[in-house]
Write a protein that holds these residues in place. Structure first.
Motif, PDB file in Angstrom:
ATOM      1  N   PRO A  44       0.977  -0.971  -0.017  1.00 59.70           N
ATOM      2  CA  PRO A  44      -0.004   0.114  -0.111  1.00 59.70           C
ATOM      3  C   PRO A  44       0.827   1.216   0.102  1.00 59.70           C
ATOM      4  CG  PRO A  44      -0.031  -1.002   2.272  1.00 59.70           C
ATOM      5  CD  PRO A  44       0.830  -2.048   1.222  1.00 59.70           C
ATOM      6  N   LEU A  45       0.444   2.263  -0.383  1.00 57.99           N
ATOM      7  CA  LEU A  45       1.169   3.571  -0.380  1.00 57.99           C
ATOM      8  C   LEU A  45       0.444   4.541   0.783  1.00 57.99           C
ATOM      9  CD1 LEU A  45       1.017   4.371  -4.270  1.00 57.99           C
ATOM     10  CD2 LEU A  45       2.862   3.112  -2.772  1.00 57.99           C
ATOM     11  N   LEU A  46       1.364   5.326   1.219  1.00 59.81           N
ATOM     12  CA  LEU A  46       0.957   6.310   2.145  1.00 59.81           C
ATOM     13  C   LEU A  46       0.050   7.466   1.621  1.00 59.81           C
ATOM     14  CD1 LEU A  46       4.339   6.814   4.544  1.00 59.81           C
ATOM     15  CD2 LEU A  46       2.272   5.718   5.017  1.00 59.81           C
ATOM     16  N   SER A  47      -0.464   8.108   2.406  1.00 56.80           N
ATOM     17  CA  SER A  47      -1.409   9.166   1.903  1.00 56.80           C
ATOM     18  C   SER A  47      -0.831  10.099   0.771  1.00 56.80           C
ATOM     19  CB  SER A  47      -1.696   9.982   3.052  1.00 56.80           C
ATOM     20  OG  SER A  47      -2.584  11.302   2.603  1.00 56.80           O
ATOM     21  N   ILE A  48      -1.761  10.741  -0.068  1.00 58.90           N
ATOM     22  CA  ILE A  48      -1.110  11.629  -1.219  1.00 58.90           C
ATOM     23  C   ILE A  48      -0.565  12.890  -0.549  1.00 58.90           C
ATOM     24  CG2 ILE A  48      -2.687  10.809  -3.098  1.00 58.90           C
ATOM     25  CD1 ILE A  48      -4.337  13.399  -2.611  1.00 58.90           C
ATOM     26  N   SER A  49      -0.793  13.084   0.754  1.00 59.12           N
ATOM     27  CA  SER A  49      -0.087  14.219   1.324  1.00 59.12           C
ATOM     28  C   SER A  49       1.355  14.182   1.719  1.00 59.12           C
ATOM     29  CB  SER A  49      -0.855  14.448   2.871  1.00 59.12           C
ATOM     30  OG  SER A  49      -0.682  13.282   3.655  1.00 59.12           O
ATOM     31  N   THR A  50       1.733  12.741   1.372  1.00 56.95           N
ATOM     32  CA  THR A  50       3.189  12.805   1.494  1.00 56.95           C
ATOM     33  C   THR A  50       3.961  12.479   0.366  1.00 56.95           C
ATOM     34  OG1 THR A  50       2.797  10.013   1.548  1.00 56.95           O
ATOM     35  CG2 THR A  50       2.741  11.111   3.629  1.00 56.95           C
ATOM     36  N   ALA A  51       3.177  12.781  -1.043  1.00 60.82           N
ATOM     37  CA  ALA A  51       3.817  12.498  -2.239  1.00 60.82           C
ATOM     38  C   ALA A  51       4.571  13.709  -2.539  1.00 60.82           C
ATOM     39  CB  ALA A  51       2.677  12.403  -3.208  1.00 60.82           C
ATOM     40  N   THR A  52       5.684  13.525  -3.585  1.00 61.18           N
ATOM     41  CA  THR A  52       6.505  14.706  -4.002  1.00 61.18           C
ATOM     42  C   THR A  52       6.479  14.347  -5.493  1.00 61.18           C
ATOM     43  OG1 THR A  52       7.606  15.097  -1.834  1.00 61.18           O
ATOM     44  CG2 THR A  52       8.523  15.755  -3.978  1.00 61.18           C
ATOM     45  N   SER A  53       6.259  15.120  -6.419  1.00 61.13           N
ATOM     46  CA  SER A  53       6.438  14.968  -7.620  1.00 61.13           C
ATOM     47  C   SER A  53       7.552  15.914  -8.296  1.00 61.13           C
ATOM     48  CB  SER A  53       5.029  15.543  -8.688  1.00 61.13           C
ATOM     49  OG  SER A  53       3.878  14.741  -8.093  1.00 61.13           O
ATOM     50  N   VAL A  54       8.234  15.307  -9.132  1.00 61.32           N
ATOM     51  CA  VAL A  54       9.505  15.731  -9.611  1.00 61.32           C
ATOM     52  C   VAL A  54       9.475  15.716 -11.243  1.00 61.32           C
ATOM     53  CG1 VAL A  54      12.207  15.573  -9.852  1.00 61.32           C
ATOM     54  CG2 VAL A  54      11.100  14.969  -7.730  1.00 61.32           C
ATOM     55  N   THR A  55      10.099  16.776 -11.752  1.00 65.56           N
ATOM     56  CA  THR A  55      10.137  17.008 -13.214  1.00 65.56           C
ATOM     57  C   THR A  55      11.784  17.640 -13.520  1.00 65.56           C
ATOM     58  OG1 THR A  55       9.281  19.109 -13.367  1.00 65.56           O
ATOM     59  CG2 THR A  55       7.757  17.391 -13.885  1.00 65.56           C
ATOM     60  N   ALA A  56      11.987  17.108 -14.567  1.00 66.93           N
ATOM     61  CA  ALA A  56      13.666  17.537 -14.835  1.00 66.93           C
ATOM     62  C   ALA A  56      13.445  17.868 -16.297  1.00 66.93           C
ATOM     63  CB  ALA A  56      14.410  16.305 -14.667  1.00 66.93           C
ATOM     64  N   HIS A  57      13.055  18.854 -16.730  1.00 60.47           N
ATOM     65  CA  HIS A  57      12.977  19.369 -18.078  1.00 60.47           C
ATOM     66  C   HIS A  57      14.001  20.351 -18.243  1.00 60.47           C
ATOM     67  CE1 HIS A  57       9.001  17.506 -18.809  1.00 60.47           C
ATOM     68  NE2 HIS A  57       8.655  18.100 -17.647  1.00 60.47           N
ATOM     69  N   GLY A  59      17.295  20.076 -18.107  1.00 63.61           N
ATOM     70  CA  GLY A  59      18.472  20.145 -17.263  1.00 63.61           C
ATOM     71  C   GLY A  59      18.103  20.821 -15.949  1.00 63.61           C
ATOM     72  N   ARG A  60      16.811  21.295 -15.858  1.00 67.91           N
ATOM     73  CA  ARG A  60      16.469  21.791 -14.449  1.00 67.91           C
ATOM     74  C   ARG A  60      15.374  20.949 -13.465  1.00 67.91           C
ATOM     75  NH1 ARG A  60      13.108  27.250 -14.053  1.00 67.91           N
ATOM     76  NH2 ARG A  60      13.038  27.283 -11.620  1.00 67.91           N
ATOM     77  N   ALA A  61      15.615  20.594 -12.557  1.00 65.91           N
ATOM     78  CA  ALA A  61      14.793  19.814 -11.709  1.00 65.91           C
ATOM     79  C   ALA A  61      13.965  20.712 -11.006  1.00 65.91           C
ATOM     80  CB  ALA A  61      15.708  18.982 -10.798  1.00 65.91           C
ATOM     81  N   GLU A  62      12.713  20.465 -10.891  1.00 66.06           N
ATOM     82  CA  GLU A  62      11.443  21.016  -9.993  1.00 66.06           C
ATOM     83  C   GLU A  62      10.807  19.915  -9.420  1.00 66.06           C
ATOM     84  OE1 GLU A  62       8.975  23.527 -12.679  1.00 66.06           O
ATOM     85  OE2 GLU A  62      10.974  24.581 -13.696  1.00 66.06           O
TER      86      GLU A  62
END
Length: 118
Positions: A44-57, A59-62
């Protein structure tokens, strides 16, 4: 064939009082699959309140807090199985609590050569 069962439901689909019973039911299914040699893993996964989303377009990570998509149903967990065909995967997926109060997405795994052993 190996499949992943992705469990989607609204975070409030199961009350805190219902959750232990539904978790036990899902665990029992996993133990049955293990006894048949069809179980590969689950969590199971923890709540979405614990989620972090990463993009790296470019060459810059956000990163940002929360899931990537804003939807009513959230990914709540997964089960990995190894069964002969999609019909068997469907029969297994429909037994999980998320199928009754949300959606279980069934996806065949693409077996990639060269990955490290787990």
């Amino acid at each position: 064939m190996k499949y992943i069962l992705l469990m989607y439901n609204a975070e409030e689909a199961f009350t805190p009082e219902e959750m232990p019973e539904h978790m036990k039911y899902a665990l029992d299914i996993c133990h049955e699959l293990h006894a048949k040699g069809q179980y590969l893993g689950a969590s199971p996964l923890l709540s979405i309140s614990t989620a972090t989303s990463v993009t790296a377009h470019s060459g810059r990570a956000e990163f940002r807090d929360g899931p990537f998509a804003e939807t009513k149903e959230q990914l709540g967990g997964y089960v990995l199985i190894d069964v002969p065909d999609l019909d068997e995967a469907i029969a297994i997926a429909q037994r999980f609590p998320s199928a009754k109060r949300g959606t279980v997405e069934i996806r065949p795994l693409f077996e990639l050569e060269g990955l490290p052993d787990s």
